[in-house]
Design an enzyme around this catalytic site. Structure first.
Site, short mmCIF file in Angstrom:
data_model
loop_
_atom_site.label_atom_id
_atom_site.label_comp_id
_atom_site.label_asym_id
_atom_site.label_seq_id
_atom_site.Cartn_x
_atom_site.Cartn_y
_atom_site.Cartn_z
N TYR A 308 -0.57 -4.99 -3.69
CA TYR A 308 0.76 -4.66 -4.20
C TYR A 308 1.32 -3.47 -3.42
O TYR A 308 0.67 -2.44 -3.28
CB TYR A 308 0.66 -4.33 -5.69
N CYS A 309 2.56 -3.64 -2.91
CA CYS A 309 3.28 -2.56 -2.23
C CYS A 309 2.45 -2.05 -1.06
O CYS A 309 2.01 -2.83 -0.21
CB CYS A 309 3.62 -1.46 -3.24
N LEU A 310 2.21 -0.75 -0.98
CA LEU A 310 1.43 -0.19 0.12
C LEU A 310 0.01 -0.73 0.13
O LEU A 310 -0.61 -0.86 1.19
CB LEU A 310 1.42 1.34 -0.01
#
Length: 577
Positions: A308-310
């Site tokens: 998720y995300c980074l």
């Protein structure tokens, strides 16, 4: 470096760190460079100046015509300009009555003129144009008539109705917020969402811990599970329990209920002692160490990895490196609002250049990390109307009691960024785009995203200010594998936390095999059918298609392999402040 040179360099860095206290972490030199680029090109563009004069005259004429209409139809004359679809400041019916309609229309026309003035000036770099347009919009928003009690009809009506008590309550809310800000206390109501009590309550055990991560293994809830475990890699820019909020909207709980063995990485909130942790440490101590632990505990040769995300960016790097080195333990890759190409990385890149990164580095150098207030402030600036001004109106002018839910409490539970890691991340990914262009190195050798040959499930969100969906979609340009792309409504967080039964949810989904020709984002929007409901069942169906026949659940931990259960979930790192 000589001692004298070090002293002079420390002097410069210390001065920058002090300046940063008064500029909210924004480099004044970077801002001045953007403004001067725009101003000098505008000053030498008489045609553009003439165009702006004409537009100003046209807007004055439109406003004058509107004023005339108000004289004859003071109840609800036709507006001369409408707000943008996402601008909800003037939705209240009071804005269509005199004199508030004139105030709102004047403001919107002024805002539109400044957009014309700051864009399409020939010769201005794309980044500088975006930065100046963004900055001018932020300054104008300060003076929006919706932000002042005497020019906001909704506030005026509330004040009359309550005899001014809304302003008294608003002042009390302001004093409470100010006290919490000064003392470092969390926002009011956040104490009702303590991890392990109201959120992050899915049962499990911490089965591995090092200086950077705790690995949580969740209890099985079905008699049979898919043989391939699921390893979730959240971003370390946030606490992991965004994916394990309340039981009703926990992705972790949902996956376990669908028959998956789930592991979650919980990142340590770094402090000054962790200033030298870099991207390689997050890769090896975080991602790869967790893969080793999951394999040892379950005894399975393959796993499903979700980032998720980074965390998804890191997962992409790890998957490419593992594929390059012949390590096939990752069976599928799921990337949630995660970017691998940063050429269109949204408004976060407006001020990311060498000057701004130097400024941030000097600011972090003093403490050893980027603190939580800087992180939270950056995201609030990107969505100031939603996160700053609307909150100020509701709580300070309307006098409404602060409202807190699990997602808001999680958002207030901020984390820090180590000095070295954040500098490497900004330079190598945001500024130079090394990952997408094949220059990012792991163990001294470059990793290439096209080496990823496992199926990929790619999720973007329609209103993402952090990872715009078109930027997420760019994974197709470097992929050499089957990619299923899903676009859901909502933003960077609320679009991902999209449990079944959540109202007003919808998504589009599109599958591209490695041999298919490229479908651009515009054609995807035209051809992918719109489907109602949560996208979580679509992810589970995709995982099931790439999983083996269900088997008995694995053991909790593996003491004989050095992974004995340490403590119950949510562990200890999640409480780091």
């Amino acid at each position: 470096m000589a001692a004298a040179d070090t002293l002079f360099q420390d002097l410069d860095m210390g001065l920058t760190a002090q300046v940063a206290r008064f500029t909210a972490g924004l480099s004044p030199i970077a801002l001045a460079g953007a403004w001067s680029d725009w101003a000098m090109h505008l000053a030498t563009s008489p045609g553009k100046q003439g165009q702006l004069v004409v537009k100003a005259g046209q807007k004055v004429q439109r406003l004058a015509s509107f004023l005339s209409s108000c004289a004859f139809r003071p109840d609800a004359p036709e507006t001369c300009i409408r707000p943008l679809p996402q601008d909800r400041r003037f939705d209240h019916p009071g804005w269509r009555t005199w004199p508030y309609n004139v105030l709102s229309q004047s403001f919107l026309l002024t805002q539109q003129w400044w957009h014309n003035a700051t864009t399409d000036v020939r010769g201005v770099t794309h980044q500088h144009e975006n930065a100046v347009e963004f900055a001018s919009r932020q300054v104008l928003d300060v003076f929006s008539p919706s932000n002042f009690a005497w020019t906001n009809p909704e506030v005026v009506q509330r004040t009359v109705a309550t005899g001014g008590m809304n302003l008294v309550r608003g002042w009390q809310n302001f004093l409470s917020d100010w006290h919490r800000q000064v003392t470092g206390a969390p926002p009011e109501g956040a104490e009702n969402f303590t991890p392990g009590e109201a959120v992050a309550v899915t049962p499990g055990k911490v089965v591995y811990r090092n200086r950077l991560v705790e690995l949580i293994q969740y209890d099985p809830v079905t008699e049979k599970v898919r043989p391939e475990p699921v390893l979730i890699v959240p971003a370390w820019i946030m606490k992991y329990y965004i994916l394990d909020l309340s039981p009703a909207n926990s992705l972790v709980r949902y996956l376990t209920e669908q028959g998956f063995t789930v592991f979650m990485i919980s990142w340590k909130n770094p402090d000054a002692e962790d200033r030298t942790l870099g991207m390689d440490d997050y890769l090896k101590l975080g991602m790869l160490a967790s893969v080793d632990a999951v394999a040892a505990i379950t005894g399975e040769p393959h796993l499903h990895a979700i980032g998720y995300c980074l965390g998804g960016t890191l997962l992409s790097i790890a998957a490419a490196a593992m594929s390059r080195d012949g390590d096939d333990r990752v069976a599928t890759l799921t990337l949630l609002a995660a970017q691998t190409d940063f050429t269109e990385a949204g408004e976060l890149t407006l001020f990311i250049n060498e000057s701004e990164i130097k400024f941030l580095e000097d600011m972090m150098w003093q403490k050893g990390y980027l603190d939580t207030q800087q992180m939270a402030g950056a995201f609030q600036i990107l969505r100031s109307n939603d996160l700053v001004w609307s909150r100020m109106i509701r709580q300070y002018l309307m006098g409404e009691a602060p409202h807190m839910n699990d997602l808001m409490a999680w958002n207030a539970d901020a984390t820090r960024m180590p000095y070295r890691m954040h500098s490497e991340y900004l330079h190598r990914l945001f500024l130079h785009n090394d990952l997408a262009e094949g220059r990012y190195e792991v163990d001294g050798k470059p990793v290439v995203l096209s080496d990823i040959r496992v199926p990929v499930f790619l999720v973007g969100t329609e209103r993402d200010h952090v990872a715009p969906w078109r930027s997420v979609y760019k994974f197709h340009l470097t992929a050499d594998t089957d990619v299923t792309f899903l676009l859901t409504n909502g933003g960077h967080n609320a679009g991902i936390v999209s449990e079944p039964g959540h109202p007003h949810r919808r998504y589009r989904m599109f599958h591209a095999s490695r041999d298919d020709t490229y479908v651009d984002p515009g054609r995807f929007m035209e051809t992918a059918p719109l489907r109602d409901g949560s996208w979580w069942p679509a992810l589970v169906a995709w995982l099931n298609d790439h999983s083996g026949v269900p088997v008995g659940p694995p053991r909790m931990g593996a003491p004989d392999a050095g992974y004995a259960p340490i403590c119950p979930a949510p562990g200890t790192y999640v409480f780091g402040r």
